[in-house]
Enzyme design. Sequence first.
Site, PDB file in Angstrom:
ATOM      1  N   CYS A   1       3.769  11.800  44.948  1.00  0.00           N
ATOM      2  CA  CYS A   1       3.440  11.028  46.149  1.00  0.00           C
ATOM      3  C   CYS A   1       4.262  11.443  47.347  1.00  0.00           C
ATOM      4  O   CYS A   1       3.984  11.013  48.461  1.00  0.00           O
ATOM      5  CB  CYS A   1       3.642   9.555  45.872  1.00  0.00           C
ATOM      6  SG  CYS A   1       2.190   8.870  45.121  1.00  0.00           S
TER       7      CYS A   1
ATOM      8  N   ASP B   1       0.497  -1.808  44.030  1.00  0.00           N
ATOM      9  CA  ASP B   1       1.445  -0.948  43.322  1.00  0.00           C
ATOM     10  C   ASP B   1       2.221  -0.142  44.354  1.00  0.00           C
ATOM     11  O   ASP B   1       1.691   0.207  45.411  1.00  0.00           O
ATOM     12  CB  ASP B   1       0.757  -0.052  42.282  1.00  0.00           C
ATOM     13  CG  ASP B   1      -0.294   0.861  42.864  1.00  0.00           C
ATOM     14  OD1 ASP B   1      -0.868   0.513  43.918  1.00  0.00           O
ATOM     15  OD2 ASP B   1      -0.551   1.921  42.275  1.00  0.00           O
TER      16      ASP B   1
ATOM     17  N   LYS C   1       2.144  12.910  50.097  1.00  0.00           N
ATOM     18  CA  LYS C   1       1.001  12.168  50.644  1.00  0.00           C
ATOM     19  C   LYS C   1       0.952  12.257  52.166  1.00  0.00           C
ATOM     20  O   LYS C   1       1.967  12.525  52.818  1.00  0.00           O
ATOM     21  CB  LYS C   1       1.160  10.682  50.272  1.00  0.00           C
ATOM     22  CG  LYS C   1       0.199  10.202  49.208  1.00  0.00           C
ATOM     23  CD  LYS C   1       0.524   8.818  48.781  1.00  0.00           C
ATOM     24  CE  LYS C   1      -0.438   7.810  49.333  1.00  0.00           C
ATOM     25  NZ  LYS C   1      -0.563   6.625  48.469  1.00  0.00           N
TER      26      LYS C   1
ATOM     27  N   THR D   1     -13.379  20.602  36.854  1.00  0.00           N
ATOM     28  CA  THR D   1     -12.197  21.464  36.814  1.00  0.00           C
ATOM     29  C   THR D   1     -12.418  22.691  37.678  1.00  0.00           C
ATOM     30  O   THR D   1     -13.554  23.169  37.815  1.00  0.00           O
ATOM     31  CB  THR D   1     -11.895  21.949  35.380  1.00  0.00           C
ATOM     32  OG1 THR D   1     -13.058  22.597  34.890  1.00  0.00           O
ATOM     33  CG2 THR D   1     -11.513  20.839  34.444  1.00  0.00           C
TER      34      THR D   1
END
Length: 728
Positions: A406, A612, A409, A528
């Site tokens: 993160c 979260d 980000k 993928t």
Amino acid sequence: MHPDWPLSRDLVLIGGGHTHALVLRKWGMNPLPGARVTLINPGAASPYTGMLPGHIAGHYTRDELDIDLVRLARFAGARIVFDTACGLDLMAKRVHLTGRPPIRYDVVSIDIGATAELPGIEGFTQHAHSVKPLGLFASAWQSFLEKAAMQGRPADCAVIGGGVAGVELALAMAYRLKTSGLAEARITLIESGPGLLQATSAVTRRILMRALSRSGITVLTGAQVTRISSGAIALAGRESLPADFIVSAAGARPYPWLAETGLAHTGGFLNVGPDLRTLTDPDVFAAGDCAHLTHAPRPKAGVYAVRAAPILFENLRARLSGQTLREFAPQSDYLKLISKGDRSAVGHKHFFTLSGRSVWRLKDHIDKTFMARLHDLPAMRTPPPPRVRALDEEAETRSEPLCGGCGSKVGRQNLISALSGLPPALHADTITGAGDDAAVLRSGARLQVISTDHLRAFVDDPYLMARIAAVHALGDVCAMGAAPQSALLSLIIPRMSDPMQKATVAEVVAAVSDVLRAAGADLVGGHTSMGRELTIGLTVTGLLDGPAIGLTGARPGDAILLTKPLGTGVILAAEMRGLARGKDVEHALASMQRPLAAASKILAPAAHAMTDVTGFGLAGHLMSILEASDVSARIALPDLPVLPGAEQLSAQGIRSSLWQSNASLEPRISRPASPISDLIYDPQTAGGLLAVVPSQSVTGLLSAFQAEGEPAFVIGRIEEGPPRILVN
Ligand SMILES: Cc1cc2nc3c(=O)[nH]c(=O)nc-3n(C[C@H](O)[C@H](O)[C@H](O)COP(=O)(O)OP(=O)(O)OC[C@H]3O[C@@H](n4cnc5c(N)ncnc54)[C@H](O)[C@@H]3O)c2cc1C
């Protein structure tokens, strides 16, 4: 991993022993393009044998004793897998592990040392310790010292094995007990043979026997241990001994699984030839205590493990690249330096013996120089930036690497402004769209939540990254109080050979499926592709029985709960620069892998608001609740939970890439300047749930968390007022 070179060979190093530690250092300075290196070791560190007696005596800290394998692995561009190998499939070329699916290899090298366990003695496993693995023993000794200091009664210790290791240990233990105010403690050295120190010269033996006697250590020779029970050792034909702490240093025994691999061995130690390859399989190498040098048998000593490293390094490269292998010619004797507990030592080589403080100083110098080689790793070269480049580009290409997880980000404000331009939803089924943790859709009579997340890899271990990415993606669903339902996987892997690709995709799918199934969700599809770096994303759905828990319900007087400590961003940022302690990285990775479903189940019935904590840090995610609920918050700084090492790294000024952007909230936050308060802006990967609950429910919730073995921390409360955060 070298990102620009397709990967075509897997080298797996089992065990972070002395040889492999040095191989990793050399690999970092001269990597082989196209080879992916994996190190498997049960923990983040491997103690250095030369300093163990000094550590037991209290002269060296645990950090000084430990070789940091995480830093070495980062330096070498290797992935580190915290697990224990338990078997080899020579046909399928797979290493079997106790805690995760097998790992493929083209070439494998084993350096797992030996053990001094005595499983043949009844009660040994339950009531005694083996000096090897050294790390487990060092931890057990520390716990014993703390317990003995609390009990305040004389303790009894016993060392089994009267060779050099046993004598050195007994002397170190005696010194530490004396200098820790436990001088009344008794130590007994037990040897089954007729005398101690049979492998040393007569002069060395005399000096060490004198040291044992001066330290008040009782020596029993010709004494056979028959049984060990809690607090006692039974001896054949003699009275049993009281013993609160028992350690075996009775020789080096092979780990039993080696003999079950099908590789030829001598008494359980793998037979290797001069090029350190096993005699059975040319793709399996072995070095250190676990190997038997068939061309030049030697006693089990760290010095041979160390000297084998340059040859092993070259031969592994040679095998992986089709070159000629070299021969290892171990020296016939070496300078033995044996410490006497206090800061003095005996030195012995050929016919010369010296004793005293100067010998200790020499040993101390040699040991510290060795550790410095593994700690002070040469700076890695980064190519200079182009001389002519676009304006303002400099700020975007700071010398520091972009964080993974993160930490990479896009900033909160940039996202809010992009989403503010979205048109209203076309479908009446869209209850809430972008802006909360997950969108809420009507699905028949029920509500369904849907969310997506992806992570740039911050470790080169697809299995571990996949576990963390799955926990992270499920966080949004859990934050809404929904039951996870299904997921789509989006996977980008670096270019690699077909067999490696197959194994990598299999690792990722197994890890994601494991995490999803444990949360009650199915992996139902995905996509993928190949790209520059490993990136794993999941789109997750969940089902709700009642309304979704959003950001809007916080009320003045409510308590604020957090379910994971802060600090993953700063630890990962430091790790990328080779500045984090391996053990702290290990803790952070374990915290990131902890699923949120159990915490969500406990909190959902009570929570007024929940989210979260991820990229925008505690401050950013709390601010989202405050803005949506039009309230303010007070956070108690001493109650903020932080991961081990995070405060120190924050104090050193280390910041994740996204920290600065998160800190743009500063005008609306009042806080004291401190390394911990800086962590409110630290971006979290797979961070905890942040829940706002009625204050009267806190006691019940904390009991429920305790009953589940889940962590939870009350960090503050909601107050009336405009959206602001006061930290004090
Ligand atoms: C008290 C004492 C003092 C000593 N002093 C000296 C000395 O002064 N000089 C000297 O030359 N020798 C000394 N020795 C001997 C020395 O400890 C060993 O020879 C040396 O540690 C061997 O190194 P190694 O590389 O084989 O493995 P080790 O250093 O034992 O490391 C093995 C590593 O493998 C890991 N491992 C184990 N099993 C597995 C598995 N299944 N999967 C993955 N990883 C695994 C372990 O956790 C560990 O990290 C001493 C020994 C003792 C007990």
